[in-house]
Design a protein around this motif. Structure first.
Motif, PDB file in Angstrom:
ATOM      1  N   ARG A  62       0.836  -1.208   0.000  1.00  0.00           N
ATOM      2  CA  ARG A  62       0.000   0.000   0.000  1.00  0.00           C
ATOM      3  C   ARG A  62       0.865   1.249   0.000  1.00  0.00           C
ATOM      4  NH1 ARG A  62      -2.940  -2.694   4.236  1.00  0.00           N
ATOM      5  NH2 ARG A  62      -4.883  -3.627   3.450  1.00  0.00           N
ATOM      6  N   GLU A  63       1.886   1.262   0.848  1.00  0.00           N
ATOM      7  CA  GLU A  63       2.777   2.423   0.903  1.00  0.00           C
ATOM      8  C   GLU A  63       3.434   2.683  -0.442  1.00  0.00           C
ATOM      9  OE1 GLU A  63       5.536   1.660   4.054  1.00  0.00           O
ATOM     10  OE2 GLU A  63       4.241   2.615   5.565  1.00  0.00           O
ATOM     11  N   ARG A  64       3.861   1.623  -1.088  1.00  0.00           N
ATOM     12  CA  ARG A  64       4.547   1.783  -2.378  1.00  0.00           C
ATOM     13  C   ARG A  64       3.578   2.249  -3.464  1.00  0.00           C
ATOM     14  NH1 ARG A  64      10.165   0.811  -2.821  1.00  0.00           N
ATOM     15  NH2 ARG A  64       9.897  -0.653  -4.540  1.00  0.00           N
ATOM     16  N   PHE A  65       2.358   1.711  -3.468  1.00  0.00           N
ATOM     17  CA  PHE A  65       1.357   2.178  -4.428  1.00  0.00           C
ATOM     18  C   PHE A  65       1.037   3.653  -4.193  1.00  0.00           C
ATOM     19  CE2 PHE A  65       0.203  -2.296  -5.426  1.00  0.00           C
ATOM     20  CZ  PHE A  65       0.061  -2.181  -6.799  1.00  0.00           C
ATOM     21  N   VAL A  66       0.833   4.031  -2.937  1.00  0.00           N
ATOM     22  CA  VAL A  66       0.494   5.415  -2.619  1.00  0.00           C
ATOM     23  C   VAL A  66       1.585   6.354  -3.110  1.00  0.00           C
ATOM     24  CG1 VAL A  66       0.297   7.066  -0.712  1.00  0.00           C
ATOM     25  CG2 VAL A  66      -1.076   4.983  -0.704  1.00  0.00           C
ATOM     26  N   ARG A  67       2.831   6.025  -2.841  1.00  0.00           N
ATOM     27  CA  ARG A  67       3.930   6.894  -3.282  1.00  0.00           C
ATOM     28  C   ARG A  67       3.911   7.062  -4.793  1.00  0.00           C
ATOM     29  NH1 ARG A  67       9.417   5.598  -4.927  1.00  0.00           N
ATOM     30  NH2 ARG A  67      10.652   7.517  -4.951  1.00  0.00           N
ATOM     31  N   ARG A  68       3.674   5.960  -5.497  1.00  0.00           N
ATOM     32  CA  ARG A  68       3.699   6.024  -6.962  1.00  0.00           C
ATOM     33  C   ARG A  68       2.545   6.869  -7.496  1.00  0.00           C
ATOM     34  NH1 ARG A  68       6.945   3.375 -10.568  1.00  0.00           N
ATOM     35  NH2 ARG A  68       7.983   2.597  -8.712  1.00  0.00           N
ATOM     36  N   TYR A  69       1.357   6.672  -6.960  1.00  0.00           N
ATOM     37  CA  TYR A  69       0.226   7.477  -7.412  1.00  0.00           C
ATOM     38  C   TYR A  69       0.455   8.960  -7.112  1.00  0.00           C
ATOM     39  CZ  TYR A  69      -3.127   3.878  -8.880  1.00  0.00           C
ATOM     40  OH  TYR A  69      -3.786   2.881  -9.555  1.00  0.00           O
ATOM     41  N   LEU A  70       0.949   9.272  -5.914  1.00  0.00           N
ATOM     42  CA  LEU A  70       1.167  10.671  -5.563  1.00  0.00           C
ATOM     43  C   LEU A  70       2.155  11.338  -6.508  1.00  0.00           C
ATOM     44  CD1 LEU A  70       1.314  10.593  -1.654  1.00  0.00           C
ATOM     45  CD2 LEU A  70      -0.520  11.486  -3.077  1.00  0.00           C
ATOM     46  N   GLU A  71       3.222  10.645  -6.845  1.00  0.00           N
ATOM     47  CA  GLU A  71       4.241  11.256  -7.700  1.00  0.00           C
ATOM     48  C   GLU A  71       3.757  11.372  -9.143  1.00  0.00           C
ATOM     49  OE1 GLU A  71       8.308  10.769  -7.317  1.00  0.00           O
ATOM     50  OE2 GLU A  71       8.267   9.827  -5.339  1.00  0.00           O
ATOM     51  N   VAL A  72       3.100  10.338  -9.645  1.00  0.00           N
ATOM     52  CA  VAL A  72       2.644  10.374 -11.042  1.00  0.00           C
ATOM     53  C   VAL A  72       1.522  11.393 -11.215  1.00  0.00           C
ATOM     54  CG1 VAL A  72       1.490   9.026 -12.842  1.00  0.00           C
ATOM     55  CG2 VAL A  72       3.405   8.030 -11.578  1.00  0.00           C
ATOM     56  N   MET A  73       0.519  11.355 -10.324  1.00  0.00           N
ATOM     57  CA  MET A  73      -0.600  12.277 -10.451  1.00  0.00           C
ATOM     58  C   MET A  73      -0.255  13.685  -9.984  1.00  0.00           C
ATOM     59  SD  MET A  73      -3.766   9.817  -9.224  1.00  0.00           S
ATOM     60  CE  MET A  73      -4.982  11.118  -9.454  1.00  0.00           C
ATOM     61  N   GLY A  74       0.802  13.816  -9.201  1.00  0.00           N
ATOM     62  CA  GLY A  74       1.212  15.127  -8.723  1.00  0.00           C
ATOM     63  C   GLY A  74       2.097  15.882  -9.681  1.00  0.00           C
TER      64      GLY A  74
END
Length: 475
Positions: A177-189
């Motif tokens: 979950r932590e790794r998915f969250v980081r990836r979504y935040l960086e890509v969508m951010g």
């Protein structure tokens, strides 16, 4: 990469819910670091909407605003900034289609300007003539590296532990979950994406890289293992949150299958029906969709007008059986088998492919039908049938994934020249884009679909070659 909202913040990002009687229902996703107070109200028209807390995974708080815009509303205000939104979907309108937003290795370490160059072009298109909707056709993130660094999943999918305890699997879920969250935040951010997402409502369907490379086409003892299920469950949870602003409780309102075994959906707008079957949730090495997916698709009743079917994996493609036979005969090529099994044209799915084509022909009875696909990191188009059975397919793949070698595109074009006819008297024709000579174009790209005076046309925007001449698709 340049992040528009640093330090664990994201949004607002818009999601399309429905349109009826001139009212457009939307959701806006806002993310803040855990512990911060709730974000303030969102003003649309004369109404202020408050946020609902959806989830708190991996040190963040995920908030959602459910709101609506009427025909006289031209946007919404949030935290002192006005975000324009084009809600006029009754006449002329523009839709953006993108896919493959990332790469398998080192995606988050790429130079942001290089990675998001085509997003910047898409944003410029929106500034020139606003989009009413953004369709995202799969691989919105490349999650292949989320399994790295944990002892249970570091060698995924080559090695899967068989003796992991329940507590170890739960700890793995937390890690993923932590790794998915980081990836979504960086890509969508990323700044190039975030500005679009705040003004253009999106609709998304997932593909394998939103989970892991080849999900569903890997060996069953991998996907059905405790590690495999933990990976899928974590990916699904984050897919719902970040790509639909939703949780399990929202599934009956958003997807065709109210139990959520399949996450396919369909939406109707004036003169337009958009259908997106889920080609991943129920996939195995021997099927593309399961009972829930097929049942949902067969319940769709298009409105009068244009039908667009989003197939994350291209529905009309070249003959692959010869390639599969060749690869299986060469030991060093056998690890590419899952890539071929991902395709509708794989010999493992040929009967199901025919069934899907027959269902698409039934949908074609409601009006002109266009299949829109991504996945292959190339741009191309195809046609099947004539007259009232004529179907277009438009493939736009690689908004940020760098294109494969041009020789690869030429080889695939040669293969397409062999022809393919899975249904009697309905030959599939792989054709060059308008203004191009080769059947496949090896350039990063996105697609713009536009309705003018009731007629639809498509324009590919290619990184090197620029925009193609318009292709009429209302036939």
């Amino acid at each position: 990469m340049t992040i528009a909202n640093p330090e664990g913040s994201l949004g607002p990002a818009l999601y399309f819910r429905s349109h009826a009687d001139g009212i457009t229902r939307l959701a806006a996703l806002v993310i803040r670091p855990h512990g911060m107070e709730a974000p303030g109200g969102l003003r649309a028209g004369n109404t202020v909407f408050e946020a609902t807390l959806l989830a708190e995974p991996a040190g963040i708080s995920v908030w959602r605003y459910d709101f609506q815009l009427g025909p006289d509303d031209d946007g919404y205000e949030f935290e002192g900034r006005f975000h324009p939104v084009n809600t006029d979907v009754t006449g002329d309108m523009r839709i953006a289609f993108v896919s493959c937003n990332g790469e398998e290795e080192g995606d988050l370490e790429r130079d942001g300007a290089e990675r998001n160059a085509m997003w910047a072009r898409l944003a410029a298109q929106h500034e020139a003539a606003p989009f009413a909707l953004m369709l995202q056709g799969g691989d919105q993130i490349y999650a292949d590296e989320v399994t790295r660094g944990h002892p249970l999943s570091d060698d995924w999918p080559d090695r899967v532990p068989r003796d992991a305890s329940a507590s170890e699997i739960e700890e793995l879920r937390h890690y993923l979950r932590e790794r998915f969250v980081r990836r979504y935040l960086e890509v969508m951010g990323a700044a190039e994406y975030a500005g679009l997402a705040a003004s253009v409502p999106s609709l998304s369907v997932w593909d394998d890289h939103d989970i892991c490379d080849g999900w569903g086409s890997l060996k069953d003892n991998r996907t059905n293992s405790a590690v495999g299920r933990a990976l899928f469950q974590s990916a699904r949870e984050m897919y719902l949150l970040f790509q639909h602003a939703a949780t399990e409780a929202d599934i009956p309102d958003l997807f065709m299958d109210q139990q959520g075994a399949s996450l396919g959906w369909w939406r109707s707008l004036p003169g337009l029906t958009i259908i997106a079957p889920d080609l991943r949730s129920e996939r195995t090495r021997h099927r593309v969709m399961g009972e829930a997916g097929w049942h949902g698709l067969r319940q769709v009743r298009p409105v009068e007008g244009q039908v667009m079917l989003v197939s994350s994996v291209p529905l009309l493609g070249p003959r692959l059986s010869l390639v599969e036979m060749l690869m299986m005969a060469i030991p060093r090529m056998q690890h590419y088998e899952d890539d071929l099994r991902d395709q509708w044209q794989s010999r493992a799915h040929r009967a199901e492919w025919r069934e899907m084509l027959r269902e698409v022909l039934k949908l074609r009875q409601a009006g002109p039908l266009t299949v829109i696909s991504g996945e292959i990191h190339l741009a191309t188009r195809a046609e099947m049938g004539v007259g009232e059975e004529h179907i277009h397919q438009l493939v736009a793949s690689g908004i940020s994934h760098r294109a494969p070698p041009k020789g690869y595109a030429k080889g695939l074009g040669w293969l397409a020249g062999l022809g393919e006819g899975p249904l009697p008297d309905r030959q599939i024709r792989i054709l060059p884009l308008p203004g191009q000579r080769q059947r496949y174009v090896a350039e990063r790209n996105f697609l713009v679909l536009e309705r003018q005076g009731g007629a639809w046309q498509a324009v590919w925007h290619l990184e090197e070659s620029g925009p193609t001449p318009p292709l009429p698709i209302s036939d």
